[in-house]
Design a protein around this motif. Structure first.
Motif, PDB file in Angstrom:
ATOM      1  N   VAL A   1       0.837  -1.201   0.000  1.00  0.00           N
ATOM      2  CA  VAL A   1       0.000   0.000   0.000  1.00  0.00           C
ATOM      3  C   VAL A   1       0.872   1.252   0.000  1.00  0.00           C
ATOM      4  O   VAL A   1       1.875   1.333   0.716  1.00  0.00           O
ATOM      5  CB  VAL A   1      -0.925   0.010   1.237  1.00  0.00           C
ATOM      6  CG1 VAL A   1      -1.678   1.330   1.347  1.00  0.00           C
ATOM      7  CG2 VAL A   1      -1.902  -1.158   1.179  1.00  0.00           C
ATOM      8  N   VAL A   2       0.482   2.230  -0.816  1.00  0.00           N
ATOM      9  CA  VAL A   2       1.081   3.568  -0.772  1.00  0.00           C
ATOM     10  C   VAL A   2      -0.031   4.559  -0.445  1.00  0.00           C
ATOM     11  O   VAL A   2      -1.036   4.631  -1.156  1.00  0.00           O
ATOM     12  CB  VAL A   2       1.767   3.942  -2.098  1.00  0.00           C
ATOM     13  CG1 VAL A   2       2.283   5.383  -2.031  1.00  0.00           C
ATOM     14  CG2 VAL A   2       2.904   2.977  -2.409  1.00  0.00           C
ATOM     15  N   ARG A   3       0.174   5.267   0.640  1.00  0.00           N
ATOM     16  CA  ARG A   3      -0.768   6.318   1.028  1.00  0.00           C
ATOM     17  C   ARG A   3      -0.140   7.676   0.733  1.00  0.00           C
ATOM     18  O   ARG A   3       1.057   7.846   0.866  1.00  0.00           O
ATOM     19  CB  ARG A   3      -1.083   6.237   2.523  1.00  0.00           C
ATOM     20  CG  ARG A   3      -1.793   4.978   2.955  1.00  0.00           C
ATOM     21  CD  ARG A   3      -2.020   4.970   4.467  1.00  0.00           C
ATOM     22  NE  ARG A   3      -2.754   3.777   4.888  1.00  0.00           N
ATOM     23  CZ  ARG A   3      -2.179   2.607   5.137  1.00  0.00           C
ATOM     24  NH1 ARG A   3      -0.854   2.475   5.033  1.00  0.00           N
ATOM     25  NH2 ARG A   3      -2.907   1.576   5.501  1.00  0.00           N
ATOM     26  N   GLN A   4      -0.966   8.618   0.335  1.00  0.00           N
ATOM     27  CA  GLN A   4      -0.511  10.002   0.244  1.00  0.00           C
ATOM     28  C   GLN A   4      -1.241  10.800   1.299  1.00  0.00           C
ATOM     29  O   GLN A   4      -2.457  10.982   1.234  1.00  0.00           O
ATOM     30  CB  GLN A   4      -0.755  10.594  -1.132  1.00  0.00           C
ATOM     31  CG  GLN A   4      -0.417  12.075  -1.198  1.00  0.00           C
ATOM     32  CD  GLN A   4       0.419  12.450  -2.397  1.00  0.00           C
ATOM     33  OE1 GLN A   4       1.585  12.098  -2.511  1.00  0.00           O
ATOM     34  NE2 GLN A   4      -0.189  13.173  -3.313  1.00  0.00           N
ATOM     35  N   ARG A   5      -0.489  11.239   2.304  1.00  0.00           N
ATOM     36  CA  ARG A   5      -1.048  12.082   3.351  1.00  0.00           C
ATOM     37  C   ARG A   5      -0.870  13.546   2.958  1.00  0.00           C
ATOM     38  O   ARG A   5       0.169  13.947   2.448  1.00  0.00           O
ATOM     39  CB  ARG A   5      -0.338  11.827   4.680  1.00  0.00           C
ATOM     40  CG  ARG A   5      -0.577  10.449   5.281  1.00  0.00           C
ATOM     41  CD  ARG A   5       0.308  10.255   6.508  1.00  0.00           C
ATOM     42  NE  ARG A   5       0.146  11.346   7.463  1.00  0.00           N
ATOM     43  CZ  ARG A   5       1.120  11.788   8.258  1.00  0.00           C
ATOM     44  NH1 ARG A   5       2.318  11.248   8.215  1.00  0.00           N
ATOM     45  NH2 ARG A   5       0.883  12.789   9.095  1.00  0.00           N
ATOM     46  N   TRP A   6      -1.888  14.347   3.211  1.00  0.00           N
ATOM     47  CA  TRP A   6      -1.809  15.784   2.964  1.00  0.00           C
ATOM     48  C   TRP A   6      -1.663  16.484   4.309  1.00  0.00           C
ATOM     49  O   TRP A   6      -2.583  16.501   5.122  1.00  0.00           O
ATOM     50  CB  TRP A   6      -3.036  16.263   2.206  1.00  0.00           C
ATOM     51  CG  TRP A   6      -3.081  15.698   0.824  1.00  0.00           C
ATOM     52  CD1 TRP A   6      -3.836  14.659   0.374  1.00  0.00           C
ATOM     53  CD2 TRP A   6      -2.293  16.130  -0.279  1.00  0.00           C
ATOM     54  NE1 TRP A   6      -3.573  14.412  -0.946  1.00  0.00           N
ATOM     55  CE2 TRP A   6      -2.634  15.294  -1.381  1.00  0.00           C
ATOM     56  CE3 TRP A   6      -1.331  17.128  -0.465  1.00  0.00           C
ATOM     57  CZ2 TRP A   6      -2.044  15.450  -2.638  1.00  0.00           C
ATOM     58  CZ3 TRP A   6      -0.749  17.274  -1.711  1.00  0.00           C
ATOM     59  CH2 TRP A   6      -1.106  16.447  -2.782  1.00  0.00           C
ATOM     60  N   VAL A   7      -0.486  17.031   4.541  1.00  0.00           N
ATOM     61  CA  VAL A   7      -0.122  17.579   5.842  1.00  0.00           C
ATOM     62  C   VAL A   7       0.086  19.089   5.719  1.00  0.00           C
ATOM     63  O   VAL A   7       0.853  19.544   4.865  1.00  0.00           O
ATOM     64  CB  VAL A   7       1.169  16.916   6.366  1.00  0.00           C
ATOM     65  CG1 VAL A   7       1.536  17.463   7.734  1.00  0.00           C
ATOM     66  CG2 VAL A   7       1.005  15.400   6.410  1.00  0.00           C
ATOM     67  N   PRO A   8      -0.576  19.892   6.545  1.00  0.00           N
ATOM     68  CA  PRO A   8      -0.388  21.343   6.440  1.00  0.00           C
ATOM     69  C   PRO A   8       0.999  21.768   6.889  1.00  0.00           C
ATOM     70  O   PRO A   8       1.630  21.125   7.736  1.00  0.00           O
ATOM     71  CB  PRO A   8      -1.470  21.915   7.362  1.00  0.00           C
ATOM     72  CG  PRO A   8      -1.777  20.813   8.314  1.00  0.00           C
ATOM     73  CD  PRO A   8      -1.577  19.534   7.571  1.00  0.00           C
ATOM     74  N   VAL A   9       1.472  22.859   6.317  1.00  0.00           N
ATOM     75  CA  VAL A   9       2.690  23.499   6.786  1.00  0.00           C
ATOM     76  C   VAL A   9       2.515  23.846   8.263  1.00  0.00           C
ATOM     77  O   VAL A   9       1.432  24.255   8.696  1.00  0.00           O
ATOM     78  CB  VAL A   9       2.974  24.774   5.960  1.00  0.00           C
ATOM     79  CG1 VAL A   9       4.170  25.530   6.509  1.00  0.00           C
ATOM     80  CG2 VAL A   9       3.195  24.418   4.490  1.00  0.00           C
ATOM     81  N   ARG A  10       3.573  23.682   9.047  1.00  0.00           N
ATOM     82  CA  ARG A  10       3.461  23.878  10.500  1.00  0.00           C
ATOM     83  C   ARG A  10       3.217  25.336  10.872  1.00  0.00           C
ATOM     84  O   ARG A  10       2.394  25.638  11.744  1.00  0.00           O
ATOM     85  CB  ARG A  10       4.755  23.386  11.179  1.00  0.00           C
ATOM     86  CG  ARG A  10       4.763  23.516  12.693  1.00  0.00           C
ATOM     87  CD  ARG A  10       6.141  23.185  13.257  1.00  0.00           C
ATOM     88  NE  ARG A  10       7.152  24.113  12.766  1.00  0.00           N
ATOM     89  CZ  ARG A  10       7.426  25.284  13.339  1.00  0.00           C
ATOM     90  NH1 ARG A  10       6.783  25.658  14.420  1.00  0.00           N
ATOM     91  NH2 ARG A  10       8.358  26.083  12.829  1.00  0.00           N
TER      92      ARG A  10
END
Length: 455
Positions: free
Chosen positions: A117-126
């Motif tokens: 499995v490959v997941r793409q997480r969308w993470v906001p800039v800190r």
């Protein structure tokens, strides 16, 4: 005497390279500005708040009482805001939030093979630093356009910088502060220009005499991870200097409008829209692309009348007469599309017959405004779109500010033993082909020896 210079491209075979060279562009020398701002940026990195305050005295003619604006000052600005302006800002916020909500990304999950499995997480800039200029015009709308997509993306730390104003006690303009209050932005810095960009990028251990210790942070300002927002050539140069230390949205140049119009366009509307961009700055670009000589004459007549009535008439004349503005005559709308795509305008209006179909064929523009009743100024304030857009032809490879600007895609790879075994042959073959046998070994070793022998 006509205000706009006419370039006649009719009857010519036009390559993209020729068109880019022929387009009106402002004389904007970021490289020269680099040498002017480098000492400022270096001083802020080395000496922090004191260097910012010195630069404020030099460039803004005022030393703010504190670099961090107190919560009481922000609240007072909202209390004193004209109710009509407050209502307009609330409308803008609501509409931009509605558009931005549709841009939020969900994590993607792809099962490449069974057990792999490959997941793409969308993470906001800190943490982001948002810059709002305060020179020729007060721009509370830019607060909205920067803050709302960052909030929608889920950015946990937002700090906004805007220049101190001599006429307002050394604080940023009250309307800017009121917009911050409406959006719940509490970390506001009274700094402008290159010194603000440097402060956001490098932070400061001590902001000096700080009247605004409302956040429990003392006098410290932590550096941000990304800086967005418009500004003059010195702001653009400072962004270039700190790029790499932080991310930036773009090196924004002077604002631009291009209008692709035919004989069906109303010359009053075309003239008014050209003027609306020209009033920003002497380097603002206003470009009309048309196949109608009659429209050119009618637009010039309208400009002569409308500019006289404009409060910033001299500035507008300077912008319209500059090398960055003008009329481009083309054979037909088809050639006009090639011209506007080569230009890649920040703002592109389509005022032609069947405008929606023509607009659908545009490939290079920051934002496209379709038909007679979608002026650029609507997008500046109340359309729901974002007005922080690529300039100088950079729409050929970049887009405007939005929720996605503040998100990072992170791939998360999770394979079980069987999935890795099924991928072993391909991974090892490519590692050998690239002369990197240790890469293949890192896969193969998992199937060798006591704990990993093929069983």
């Amino acid at each position: 005497m006509p205000l706009l210079t006419v370039t006649d491209l009719r009857g010519r075979a036009l390559s993209p390279a020729y068109l880019r060279a022929a387009m009106p562009r402002p004389e904007l020398d970021v490289d020269a500005a680099l040498e002017a701002v480098r000492p400022v940026v270096d001083a802020v990195r080395e000496r922090g708040a004191e260097a910012v305050l010195e630069a404020s005295e030099r460039f803004d003619a005022v030393r703010p009482p504190s670099l961090r604006v107190p919560a009481s000052v922000i609240a007072a600005a909202l209390d004193g805001l004209d109710p009509a302006i407050r209502a307009a800002l609330e409308t803008a916020i609501e509409r931009v939030r509605a558009v931005d909500a549709a841009q939020r990304r969900e994590d993607d999950v792809v099962e490449v093979i069974p057990g792999g499995v490959v997941r793409q997480r969308w993470v906001p800039v800190r943490r982001v630093g948002l810059y709002v200029p305060g020179g020729r015009a007060v721009l509370p709308s830019s607060v909205v356009m920067n803050v709302v997509p960052a909030q929608t993306a889920g950015v946990p730390g937002i700090v906004l910088a805007s220049p101190p104003q001599k006429d307002h006690g050394g604080w940023p303009h009250p309307t800017i502060l009121a917009a911050c209050a409406l959006l719940g932005v509490t970390d506001v810095i009274a700094a402008g220009g290159a010194q603000a960009i440097a402060l956001l990028a490098h932070g400061a251990d001590d902001l000096g005499h700080d009247l605004a210790d409302d956040l429990g942070q003392g006098g410290r300002l932590d550096p941000v991870d990304m800086i967005t927002g418009p500004g003059n050539v010195y702001v653009a140069a400072a962004k270039r200097l700190v790029r790499g230390t932080v991310g930036i949205d773009a090196e924004a140049g002077p604002t631009e409008i291009a209008i692709l119009a035919d004989a069906t366009a109303d010359p009053r509307f075309v003239a008014a829209d050209l003027i609306s961009q020209a009033e920003h700055d002497p380097l603002a670009a206003s470009v009309l692309v048309t196949d109608s000589e009659e429209l050119v004459g009618a637009v010039e007549a309208e400009l002569a009348e409308q500019v006289e009535l404009a409060p910033r008439a001299e500035l507008i004349r300077e912008a319209l007469a500059g090398r960055q503005s003008g009329v481009i005559l083309v054979d037909d709308v088809e050639q006009g599309l090639a011209v506007v795509d080569a230009y890649g305008a920040e703002h592109l209006e389509i005022q032609t017959a069947d405008a929606a179909a023509v607009a659908a064929r545009v490939t290079n523009a920051g934002a496209v405004f379709v038909g007679s009743y979608s002026p650029v100024s609507l997008g500046d304030y109340a359309a729901g779109s974002n007005h922080v857009l690529p300039t100088g032809g950079s729409s050929r490879f970049g887009g405007g500010l939005g929720v996605q600007s503040f998100l990072r895609g992170i791939h998360v790879v999770e394979y079980d033993r069987d999935a890795l075994a099924a991928s072993r042959e391909a991974a090892c073959a490519l590692a050998d082909a690239e002369g990197l046998p240790a890469h293949g070994r890192a896969v193969a070793i998992r199937f060798e020896g006591p704990g990993g022998s093929d069983r």
